[in-house]
Design an enzyme around this catalytic site. Structure first.
Site, PDB file in Angstrom:
ATOM      1  N   GLN A 175      36.413  34.987  34.962  1.00  0.00           N
ATOM      2  CA  GLN A 175      37.523  36.046  34.467  1.00  0.00           C
ATOM      3  C   GLN A 175      36.731  36.506  32.838  1.00  0.00           C
ATOM      4  O   GLN A 175      37.095  37.927  32.533  1.00  0.00           O
ATOM      5  CB  GLN A 175      38.866  35.608  34.106  1.00  0.00           C
ATOM      6  N   CYS A 321      55.691  33.750  49.181  1.00  0.00           N
ATOM      7  CA  CYS A 321      56.518  33.132  50.242  1.00  0.00           C
ATOM      8  C   CYS A 321      55.706  32.376  51.136  1.00  0.00           C
ATOM      9  O   CYS A 321      54.702  32.961  51.897  1.00  0.00           O
ATOM     10  CB  CYS A 321      57.222  34.353  50.800  1.00  0.00           C
TER      11      CYS A 321
HETATM   12  N1  PLP Z   1      37.336  31.079  39.214  1.00  0.00           N
HETATM   13  C1  PLP Z   1      38.187  32.146  38.804  1.00  0.00           C
HETATM   14  C2  PLP Z   1      38.902  31.942  37.305  1.00  0.00           C
HETATM   15  C3  PLP Z   1      38.587  33.072  39.299  1.00  0.00           C
HETATM   16  O1  PLP Z   1      39.271  34.172  39.080  1.00  0.00           O
HETATM   17  C4  PLP Z   1      37.931  33.396  40.814  1.00  0.00           C
HETATM   18  C5  PLP Z   1      38.230  34.609  41.525  1.00  0.00           C
HETATM   19  O2  PLP Z   1      39.310  35.239  41.326  1.00  0.00           O
HETATM   20  C6  PLP Z   1      37.001  32.426  41.098  1.00  0.00           C
HETATM   21  C7  PLP Z   1      36.689  31.367  40.433  1.00  0.00           C
HETATM   22  C8  PLP Z   1      36.350  32.590  42.558  1.00  0.00           C
HETATM   23  O3  PLP Z   1      35.321  33.609  42.233  1.00  0.00           O
HETATM   24  P1  PLP Z   1      34.682  34.439  43.486  1.00  0.00           P
HETATM   25  O4  PLP Z   1      35.705  35.410  44.164  1.00  0.00           O
HETATM   26  O5  PLP Z   1      33.564  35.007  43.277  1.00  0.00           O
HETATM   27  O6  PLP Z   1      34.472  33.321  44.561  1.00  0.00           O
END
Ligand code: PLP
Length: 386
Positions: A175, A321
């Site tokens: 992120q 949900c």
């Molecule tokens: N780690 C975090 C903090 C994420 O927000 C995400 C995806 O939302 C991932 C890992 C996974 O990444 P990817 O969608 O490239 O597999």
């Protein structure tokens, strides 16, 4: 449409798009081939590796291409050469790519400590220090910024603690990468996961940064790509697109943070002054510029999300949900949002493409939807006697 879900994925930027079209249509050779037609694909991969490394002050040889953040997280946790040691420290509010890999490792005989963040969504480095087991802890993995509440962790301090105890430090920076400055050397980071689609590149590619000298094992076996560490013909168009997106990010002034922050502050000011019974979750100080996570009492988060969708506004909910049962996300639980509020949690994630008019329109719609949803809530009516 008003798109306020940039933590889920981002639009592919123009330079990434153009680069990908070129590699899909003209320079489509396998980069491992030895004839000259493949040299362009190889050159584009090198260029991408260079741009990505530069963004985090790493060396190009420290960058390994993967299929995305999930694979990078799996690889980081499962690929480290741990010898006899069996203990890993992480946090209770990591992404499932980390949590579920840890659960898998527990079944394989590893021991995992899940350190809780405080009520502001920040992990106390001292709690990490206290969780260390001499001669047993071999890895600490703490996310750079949380994907739901956007809080930024004290990465430098945690990395320092890891190194003082001869422990490898990994951070899931999916992120944060491309949105705030990251310097792996200054921040004591040994391994870092990042994903292309969270920062204006295409989906299905990412990187694992591994500091030179760290012993680790391949996770996917096969050919000799990525210096024999990650087998499989590379997704060259996506990798080149990711590199182009990173080069574009680098050309921006401080990631356009000031503009995004001004939108966020305006959004928060309006919500908190014009809608009652709401709380903003997570630290306001140590937080990604575009993240607003808010809980509304007497409202169902999923119902709110659906209503916003009907008004062409896109965001995500912090509860879901499942089999007829409402469930609050593990992140919202971990920071102990009061139950009355927790079921009405929504996340808005902004970026530089959003405008103040979009934010105003969103708040105007939110106000009306929340009034309607609360009118349907018997709990609201009895508690407030309306
Ligand atoms: N780690 C975090 C903090 C994420 O927000 C995400 C995806 O939302 C991932 C890992 C996974 O990444 P990817 O969608 O490239 O597999």
């Amino acid at each position: 449409m008003i798109y306020l879900d940039n933590a889920a994925t981002t639009v592919v930027c123009k330079s990434a798009y153009n680069k990908m079209i070129k590699l899909l249509s003209d320079d489509y050779a396998n980069p491992s081939a030895i004839y000259s037609f493949s040299s362009s694909a190889r050159r584009e991969m090198n260029l991408a590796r260079y741009s990505i490394a530069k963004l985090i002050n790493a060396e190009p040889v420290e960058i390994y291409f993967t299929s995305g953040g999930t694979e990078s997280d799996n690889w980081a946790l499962r690929g480290i050469n741990n010898g006899e040691k069996k203990h890993i420290i992480t946090t209770s509010f990591e992404h499932h790519a980390i949590i579920n890999t840890c659960k898998y490792l527990e079944k394989k005989g590893f021991d995992v400590t899940y350190v809780e963040p405080d009520e502001f969504g920040i992990v106390d480095p001292d709690k990490i220090r206290r969780a260390i087991r001499k001669n047993d802890t071999f890895l600490i993995s703490v996310m750079f910024a949380n994907n739901e509440i956007g809080t930024i962790q004290p990465i430098k301090e945690i990395g320092k603690i890891a190194h003082e105890n001869n422990i490898i430090f990994h951070t899931d920076a999916v992120q944060a990468f491309g949105h705030i400055q990251i310097d792996v050397k200054e921040l004591n980071i040994d391994m870092l996961s990042a994903s292309s689609h969270k920062c204006y590149g295409p989906k299905g590619t990412g990187i694992l940064y591994v500091r030179q000298g760290i012993k680790f094992q391949p996770f996917i076996h096969g050919g000799s790509q990525e210096r024999k560490m990650r087998a499989g013909t590379e997704n060259v168009p996506a990798i080149a697109g990711f590199g182009a997106a990173c080069a574009e990010i680098m050309s921006k002034n401080n990631y356009n943070q000031a503009y995004i922050l001004s939108l966020r502050n305006h959004f928060i000011k309006r919500i908190t002054s014009e809608i009652d019974y709401c709380i903003i979750n997570g630290s306001q100080l140590s937080r990604l510029p575009g993240n607003i996570n808010v809980s509304f009492a007497y409202v169902d988060g999923e119902a709110l999300l659906i209503q916003l969708d009907l008004h062409d506004i896109v965001c995500s909910a912090g509860s879901a949900c499942n089999a007829g049962q409402k469930q609050v996300s593990h992140v919202i639980k971990s920071i102990h949002v009061p139950e009355l509020y927790s079921y009405g949690t929504v996340r808005f994630t902004l970026d530089e493409h959003n405008t103040i008019e979009e934010i105003d329109q969103t708040v105007d719609e939110l106000k009306e939807i929340i009034i309607k949803l609360r009118q349907m809530s018997s709990e609201y009516k009895t508690r407030l006697k309306v």
